[in-house]
Enzyme design. Structure first.
Site, PDB file in Angstrom:
ATOM      1  N   ARG A 102      -2.787  -3.692   7.139  1.00 14.13           N
ATOM      2  CA  ARG A 102      -2.328  -3.966   5.785  1.00 14.13           C
ATOM      3  C   ARG A 102      -1.076  -3.147   5.510  1.00 14.13           C
ATOM      4  NH1 ARG A 102      -4.526  -1.931  -0.054  1.00 14.13           N
ATOM      5  NH2 ARG A 102      -2.833  -2.966  -1.155  1.00 14.13           N
ATOM      6  N   HIS A 147       3.507  -3.305  -4.049  1.00  9.49           N
ATOM      7  CA  HIS A 147       2.804  -2.023  -4.033  1.00  9.49           C
ATOM      8  C   HIS A 147       3.694  -0.972  -4.710  1.00  9.49           C
ATOM      9  CE1 HIS A 147      -0.653   0.241  -1.899  1.00  9.49           C
ATOM     10  NE2 HIS A 147      -0.064   1.128  -2.695  1.00  9.49           N
ATOM     11  N   GLU A 192      -3.436  -2.746  -7.388  1.00  6.13           N
ATOM     12  CA  GLU A 192      -3.891  -1.905  -8.492  1.00  6.13           C
ATOM     13  C   GLU A 192      -3.129  -2.081  -9.811  1.00  6.13           C
ATOM     14  OE1 GLU A 192      -4.097   2.144  -7.154  1.00  6.13           O
ATOM     15  OE2 GLU A 192      -5.748   1.714  -5.799  1.00  6.13           O
ATOM     16  N   ASN A 332     -10.091  -1.503  -4.020  1.00  2.00           N
ATOM     17  CA  ASN A 332      -9.761  -0.156  -3.552  1.00  2.00           C
ATOM     18  C   ASN A 332     -10.756   0.791  -4.183  1.00  2.00           C
ATOM     19  OD1 ASN A 332      -7.520  -1.296  -2.379  1.00  2.00           O
ATOM     20  ND2 ASN A 332      -6.018  -0.273  -3.694  1.00  2.00           N
ATOM     21  N   TYR A 334     -12.377   4.828  -4.084  1.00  2.00           N
ATOM     22  CA  TYR A 334     -12.304   6.192  -3.565  1.00  2.00           C
ATOM     23  C   TYR A 334     -13.450   7.078  -4.014  1.00  2.00           C
ATOM     24  CZ  TYR A 334      -7.744   5.091  -1.756  1.00  2.00           C
ATOM     25  OH  TYR A 334      -6.737   4.517  -1.038  1.00  2.00           O
ATOM     26  N   GLU A 402      -8.912  -0.753   0.412  1.00  2.00           N
ATOM     27  CA  GLU A 402      -8.649   0.677   0.609  1.00  2.00           C
ATOM     28  C   GLU A 402      -9.932   1.453   0.402  1.00  2.00           C
ATOM     29  OE1 GLU A 402      -5.536   2.482  -1.784  1.00  2.00           O
ATOM     30  OE2 GLU A 402      -4.168   0.820  -1.392  1.00  2.00           O
TER      31      GLU A 402
END
Ligand code: GBH
Length: 514
Positions: A102, A147, A192, A332, A334, A402
């Protein structure tokens, strides 16, 4: 004689049965068609910020003009120097055994003015060669169209707060579909949206670092969703039949755990997730903004004296136009946070901001391990989040675009290695309960420019030596571990039968204490 043959057959049958159930129930193996990859983004790795006619992006502009906003006053002028190291990076990807890579396209490398009226030959050749090399190496391409590195020329008239950007973005998307679409497996329109809008235009935590919380961020979201939908429809109507890629959007979603089981805390946790990503995924999967977002912003807007809600409303045509514009749920993820309602006797906080609209308090549980102030290790949070997405959005295909861990850059990165192992295990647990996860992407291939944190937070599975002009790449322990995962499609099995550590794949990788 015959008896012993029967016995043998019987034993074999039992063994076969045992294995078949064991394989079915084995939570540590990913399906054959599951795809693994690693990710980067253009500004974070490429460098070469002004070579061969590349135009200025908002990140070039911010880091050069306001360096004090970056924790170590650094920038992406050179970064990993990936612009000059394509062959070397391809070798690493090949050696790691990824199914896909990616990466993102730098808008101003391809279209220096921001507009599709002039295509920069050098920018075309760079991504063209990258896609050719990936294909030659049998690595699929997952390409992020946007991005975060908006052309500065477009920011001059308001960037994502000016609705005329919708068509400019869609023309950029048309150029990349046209030039590169024959070799792209998955398109991501935006990385995002919450971070683009809230951090970029609301709370000055990303370029262009505007401070207009509760107004510009919502306008940005309104424009971005319409740009996304328009690019999706363009792809769908003009390119899909021939090019056959998947196209969607990627949101950043934390898991929010209610502080207690009280109704107020449960609602607060849900509200946090609706504002953080439901804002974008609700219109795309269900139509219109989440109800709680509309009502909270309308309530605060009235309280603050506005004569209508600060959240721009969709027309009914727009609601229909945006609905269904993603082939997958791009995620994504985290970390997790705890959310609680505010005490009912608390005085009203004055001022317009998204924080006042959300109206809750959140914190990190102290028991969650971490090497930074925000990225806490909470594997069960991912499991709960995946099941939440399954329920909330009617079991969409989920692409984890991600997931990864930040530290200060040690080669001996056992915490990152165990983070990956435990988050992959959480993914398998959610899949065993019906979540339709199809893709997993490790953020990130190599240590790179971490936005406002500069080079102070490192996410790479491959170390980059920022002291050397050559930006030497070296595998961390986690890279050896991920290589094992990519190859064997499981997170266990790196010890041999007698429990000894296996050698051959880089023994360091397998020395995690369990
Ligand atoms: C993603 O952003 C991005 O897609 C990627 O480019 C980035 O490198 C990666 O994740 C890692 O961050 O320091 O307390 O102010 C994630 C969104 C928003 C997470 C800002 C970290 C800073 C928290 N990021 N946040 S704090």
């Amino acid at each position: 004689m015959i008896g012993s043959q029967f016995l043998l057959l019987f034993v074999q049958l039992v063994e076969l049965l045992w294995w078949s159930t064991a394989i079915q129930l084995n939570p540590s193996r990913f399906p054959r068609d599951f795809l693994f990859g690693t990710a980067t983004s253009a500004y974070q790795v490429e460098g070469a910020w002004n070579v061969s006619g590349k135009g200025e992006s908002i990140w070039d502009h911010l880091t050069h003009n306001y360096p004090s906003l970056i924790r170590d006053q650094s920038n992406g002028d050179v970064a990993c120097n990936s612009y000059y190291k394509m062959e070397e990076d391809l070798k690493i990807l090949k050696d790691l055994g990824v199914d896909f890579y990616r990466f993102s396209i730098s808008w101003t490398r391809l279209l220096p003015t921001g507009y599709s009226t002039y295509i920069n030959k050098d920018g075309f050749q760079y991504y063209n060669k990258l896609l050719d090399l990936l294909k030659k190496n049998d690595i699929k391409a997952m390409v992020t169209i946007y991005h975060w590195d908006l052309p500065q020329s477009l920011q001059e008239y308001g960037g994502w707060t000016n609705s005329s950007i919708i068509d400019v973005y869609v023309e950029y998307a048309r150029v990349v579909f046209e030039l590169f679409g024959d070799r792209v497996h998955t398109w991501i329109t935006f990385n995002e949206p919450f971070q683009i809008c809230v951090e970029g235009y609301g709370v000055a935590a990303k370029a262009p670092a505007w401070n207009d919380s509760g107004i510009s961020d919502y306008i940005c979201g309104y424009n971005l969703l319409r740009a996304h939908a328009k690019a999706f429809h363009l792809y769908n109507n003009t390119y899909r039949r021939v090019q056959k890629a998947k196209i969607g959007i990627t949101v950043q979603a934390p898991w929010a755990e209610p502080a207690t089981s009280s109704e107020g805390d449960v609602q607060a946790a849900n509200r946090l997730m609706q504002f953080y990503f439901g804002w974008f995924t609700h219109p795309i999967y269900k139509g219109d903004y989440p109800e709680t977002m509309k009502s909270h912003i309308a309530f605060r807007s009235a309280l603050e004296g506005y004569n209508s809600s600060r959240l721009p409303q969709f027309t009914s045509e727009e609601i229909e136009y945006i609905k269904g514009t993603s082939d997958f749920f791009g995620l994504n993820h985290y970390t997790s946070i705890m959310a609680a309602e505010l005490p009912s006797d608390m005085p009203v906080v004055p001022g317009t901001s998204i924080a006042n609209d959300i109206n809750l308090t959140y914190y990190y549980d102290e028991s969650w391990p971490s090497d930074t102030n925000w990225l806490k290790v909470v594997p069960w949070g991912l499991e709960k989040l995946l099941l939440f997405i399954k329920e909330e959005y009617d079991n969409p295909d989920i692409y984890i675009t991600e997931n990864g861990y930040a530290d200060q850059g040690t080669l001996n990165d056992n915490t990152r290695l165990t983070y990956y192992r435990d988050y992959l295990n959480a993914t398998l647990n959610a899949m065993a309960q019906g979540a339709s996860v199809k893709v997993y992407t490790a953020w990130t291939l190599m240590d790179n420019f971490e936005w406002m944190a500069g080079y102070t937070e490192k996410f790479g599975i491959v170390h980059v030596d920022y002291e050397s002009e050559n930006r030497t790449r070296t595998y961390k322990r986690s890279a050896y571990f991920m290589k094992h995962v990519f190859k064997k499609r499981r997170i266990t099995g790196f010890r041999n039968r007698s429990g000894k550590l296996k050698t051959g794949d880089g023994p360091e990788a397998f020395s995690v204490s369990e």
